[in-house]
Design a protein around this motif. Structure first.
Motif, PDB file in Angstrom:
ATOM      1  N   ASP A 109      52.036  35.273  27.737  1.00 28.48           N
ATOM      2  CA  ASP A 109      53.468  35.508  27.518  1.00 28.48           C
ATOM      3  C   ASP A 109      54.250  34.199  27.581  1.00 28.48           C
ATOM      4  O   ASP A 109      55.130  33.951  26.757  1.00 28.48           O
ATOM      5  N   PHE A 110      53.950  33.366  28.575  1.00 30.35           N
ATOM      6  CA  PHE A 110      54.655  32.088  28.704  1.00 30.35           C
ATOM      7  C   PHE A 110      54.387  31.177  27.509  1.00 30.35           C
ATOM      8  O   PHE A 110      55.298  30.519  27.005  1.00 30.35           O
ATOM      9  N   LEU A 111      53.141  31.143  27.067  1.00 33.33           N
ATOM     10  CA  LEU A 111      52.821  30.336  25.880  1.00 33.33           C
ATOM     11  C   LEU A 111      53.581  30.834  24.657  1.00 33.33           C
ATOM     12  O   LEU A 111      54.157  30.048  23.901  1.00 33.33           O
ATOM     13  N   GLU A 112      53.570  32.145  24.457  1.00 34.15           N
ATOM     14  CA  GLU A 112      54.258  32.703  23.301  1.00 34.15           C
ATOM     15  C   GLU A 112      55.761  32.440  23.377  1.00 34.15           C
ATOM     16  O   GLU A 112      56.394  32.086  22.370  1.00 34.15           O
ATOM     17  N   ASP A 113      56.349  32.584  24.566  1.00 40.11           N
ATOM     18  CA  ASP A 113      57.787  32.337  24.728  1.00 40.11           C
ATOM     19  C   ASP A 113      58.125  30.873  24.476  1.00 40.11           C
ATOM     20  O   ASP A 113      59.121  30.566  23.822  1.00 40.11           O
ATOM     21  N   GLY A 114      57.298  29.966  24.993  1.00 38.83           N
ATOM     22  CA  GLY A 114      57.523  28.543  24.751  1.00 38.83           C
ATOM     23  C   GLY A 114      57.400  28.198  23.280  1.00 38.83           C
ATOM     24  O   GLY A 114      58.198  27.435  22.729  1.00 38.83           O
ATOM     25  N   PHE A 115      56.410  28.768  22.635  1.00 43.83           N
ATOM     26  CA  PHE A 115      56.178  28.565  21.201  1.00 43.83           C
ATOM     27  C   PHE A 115      57.398  29.060  20.409  1.00 43.83           C
ATOM     28  O   PHE A 115      57.875  28.395  19.491  1.00 43.83           O
ATOM     29  N   ALA A 116      57.910  30.234  20.787  1.00 45.04           N
ATOM     30  CA  ALA A 116      59.071  30.817  20.109  1.00 45.04           C
ATOM     31  C   ALA A 116      60.326  29.963  20.321  1.00 45.04           C
ATOM     32  O   ALA A 116      61.137  29.811  19.399  1.00 45.04           O
ATOM     33  N   LEU A 117      60.486  29.404  21.513  1.00 51.87           N
ATOM     34  CA  LEU A 117      61.645  28.551  21.776  1.00 51.87           C
ATOM     35  C   LEU A 117      61.648  27.322  20.871  1.00 51.87           C
ATOM     36  O   LEU A 117      62.707  26.754  20.601  1.00 51.87           O
ATOM     37  N   LEU A 118      60.477  26.930  20.405  1.00 50.62           N
ATOM     38  CA  LEU A 118      60.383  25.795  19.487  1.00 50.62           C
ATOM     39  C   LEU A 118      60.405  26.256  18.034  1.00 50.62           C
ATOM     40  O   LEU A 118      60.066  25.506  17.120  1.00 50.62           O
ATOM     41  N   GLY A 119      60.771  27.515  17.825  1.00 51.17           N
ATOM     42  CA  GLY A 119      60.928  28.036  16.472  1.00 51.17           C
ATOM     43  C   GLY A 119      59.631  28.421  15.790  1.00 51.17           C
ATOM     44  O   GLY A 119      59.555  28.486  14.570  1.00 51.17           O
TER      45      GLY A 119
ATOM     46  N   SER B  53      55.952  30.994  15.663  1.00 52.77           N
ATOM     47  CA  SER B  53      55.496  32.348  15.921  1.00 52.77           C
ATOM     48  C   SER B  53      54.025  32.489  15.544  1.00 52.77           C
ATOM     49  O   SER B  53      53.535  31.771  14.673  1.00 52.77           O
ATOM     50  N   CYS B  54      53.376  33.441  16.168  1.00 55.52           N
ATOM     51  CA  CYS B  54      51.981  33.745  15.826  1.00 55.52           C
ATOM     52  C   CYS B  54      51.897  34.916  14.863  1.00 55.52           C
ATOM     53  O   CYS B  54      50.801  35.328  14.510  1.00 55.52           O
ATOM     54  N   GLU B  55      53.017  35.435  14.430  1.00 56.33           N
ATOM     55  CA  GLU B  55      53.022  36.610  13.560  1.00 56.33           C
ATOM     56  C   GLU B  55      52.151  36.414  12.324  1.00 56.33           C
ATOM     57  O   GLU B  55      51.363  37.272  11.971  1.00 56.33           O
ATOM     58  N   LYS B  56      52.263  35.289  11.661  1.00 54.97           N
ATOM     59  CA  LYS B  56      51.486  35.018  10.457  1.00 54.97           C
ATOM     60  C   LYS B  56      49.985  35.047  10.758  1.00 54.97           C
ATOM     61  O   LYS B  56      49.201  35.576  10.013  1.00 54.97           O
ATOM     62  N   PHE B  57      49.615  34.482  11.900  1.00 56.71           N
ATOM     63  CA  PHE B  57      48.199  34.410  12.240  1.00 56.71           C
ATOM     64  C   PHE B  57      47.661  35.772  12.631  1.00 56.71           C
ATOM     65  O   PHE B  57      46.524  36.093  12.333  1.00 56.71           O
ATOM     66  N   GLU B  58      48.479  36.597  13.257  1.00 54.05           N
ATOM     67  CA  GLU B  58      48.042  37.941  13.604  1.00 54.05           C
ATOM     68  C   GLU B  58      47.840  38.763  12.331  1.00 54.05           C
ATOM     69  O   GLU B  58      46.884  39.516  12.231  1.00 54.05           O
ATOM     70  N   LEU B  59      48.735  38.612  11.367  1.00 53.59           N
ATOM     71  CA  LEU B  59      48.610  39.360  10.125  1.00 53.59           C
ATOM     72  C   LEU B  59      47.403  38.914   9.325  1.00 53.59           C
ATOM     73  O   LEU B  59      46.736  39.710   8.698  1.00 53.59           O
ATOM     74  N   ASP B  60      47.124  37.601   9.354  1.00 52.10           N
ATOM     75  CA  ASP B  60      45.985  37.066   8.597  1.00 52.10           C
ATOM     76  C   ASP B  60      44.656  37.564   9.144  1.00 52.10           C
ATOM     77  O   ASP B  60      43.678  37.614   8.432  1.00 52.10           O
TER      78      ASP B  60
END
Length: 149
Positions: free
Chosen positions: A128-138, A140-147
């Motif tokens: 969760d912390f990694l994802e939140d930090g990643f999101a704060l920098l604009g 997302s992993c959405e593309k990779f999850e869909l792929d």
């Protein structure tokens, strides 16, 4: 007639990361698998795992393959990638803001040592912390999850 100059707000440039988005997203996914583990209920099961409905895969055993995989992946990263991971976690924990990225990274550089994997795996809610930090920098992993579906 006087000319007026209109200033257009430009979005701030995203900081350059030394770790690929694919690696960050992989670590997030694996960290979530690790975070989902429960305490060991039977430390010495004598029966067949399939007879127990495979409940032991959800328990936090010392020889957990998710822990081994995460540790191996993190240890195989170069120093800059490990520093970015730590900085992203600190950012996601809200220890800093996205505007402080350069400062966060400097602090993570100063704190870096050979125990990065152990340190990161000791943080509850690492994914969760990694994802939140990643999101704060604009990002997302959405593309990779869909792929990967």
């Amino acid at each position: 007639m006087a000319k007026t100059t209109r200033i257009i707000d430009e979005a701030p440039a995203l900081p350059e990361l030394q770790i690929s988005p694919e690696k960050v997203c992989f670590i997030i996914a694996k960290a979530r698998e690790f975070d989902a583990k429960d305490a060991v209920s039977d430390p010495d099961p004598g029966s067949n795992a399939s007879d127990d409905k495979m409940t032991s895969v959800l328990e936090d055993h010392a020889d957990d393959p998710v822990v081994e995989e995460l540790t191996s992946v993190i240890n195989d990263m170069n120093e800059d990638e490990q520093i970015d991971l730590v900085a992203l976690v600190w950012l996601g924990r809200e220890d800093y803001s996205a505007a402080d990225w350069a400062e966060v990274r400097k602090e993570a550089t100063r704190a870096h040592n050979k125990n990065t994997a152990r340190y990161l795996l000791g943080i509850p809610l690492l994914g969760d912390f990694l994802e939140d930090g990643f999101a704060l920098l604009g990002r997302s992993c959405e593309k990779f999850e869909l792929d990967h579906l």
